[in-house]
Design an enzyme around this catalytic site. Sequence first.
Site: not given
Length: 337
Positions: A17, A70, A100, A139
């Site tokens: 992603p 996501q 992120c 993730k």
Amino acid sequence: MYSDALKNGRKIFAVAPMIDWTDRHCRYLHRQISRHALLYTEMVVADAIIHGPRDRLLGHDVSEHPVALQLGGSDPAKLSEALRIAEAYHYDEINLNVGCPSDRVQSGTFGACLMLTPETVASCIAAMKAISKAPVTVKCRIGVDEQEPEEALPQLITRVLDAGAAAIWIHARKAWLKGLSPKENREIPPLDYEIVYRMKQRWPDVFIGINGGIQTLDQAEGHLAHVDGVMLGRAAYQNAAILADVDHRFYGDPATVADWNDLRDRMMAYAERHIANGGRLHHVARHMVGLFTGLAGARRYRQILSTDANKPGAGPEVIAAAFAAVDFAGEGERVSA
């Protein structure tokens, strides 16, 4: 998906992603090149799904499957509500972003910030799993800031597995929440693939995939000797032609020669549909710019797509003109373009 992969010894190849990149048009392109690669949406924030334009955020072409959604967020109730809405779109996996490091996610205390609060991640996973019919996955990074990855990563994994996570995808770098930009966080913190391998050794019955700095299919294949899945990000986006060998190398399909003229025709037809629905050619063409990196004519190809696709009224014929500039006869010997 993941339990079957573990049971049958199958590996999973995924395209990571990427915010502003892996939108529905990008994923459509990638799906035309690989039938089997697992594709991911950009991170979509739970609040945006609840309050924003749902079809624009969640809509996708049926051909994109298998495709994972996501999500970004840290409030179990909001993530649950977002998933109630997203269930109507039938994604094959729901993934929680715990990696992120952008200012946007830091201001919302989610993304990589969640590495600091594994109990919050576990609560989110449990709430999402209670709603989702699809596997719920995570993730993450190996740690953030001054965390010791050998402690922080196992703590997170233990918590989310107890909460019902079906798989863990690990970006094999730390994230630094202060002092590094998102781009620098993809490049400066050193890669530590070995810690990801150790997590797989510690949890042999859990699907663990690896991400971060992987540039080629040869490198991907090397990682799959140690873990269950491999995820390419910018390497797959910036030269999507490498996806043409994924189905053969990772999924056992017969080796074939890529039919780029067929891809041209399919992307032209897709662009025509998008334009007819009020879109612009640029929305589709921008994801195709790096497709033939290294082939003779690739520079002219990029110029045509980058310039002409942005012009008012640009149509699918721009894609045809761009493809005509590429010398596919030289595909076996890529040049510096």
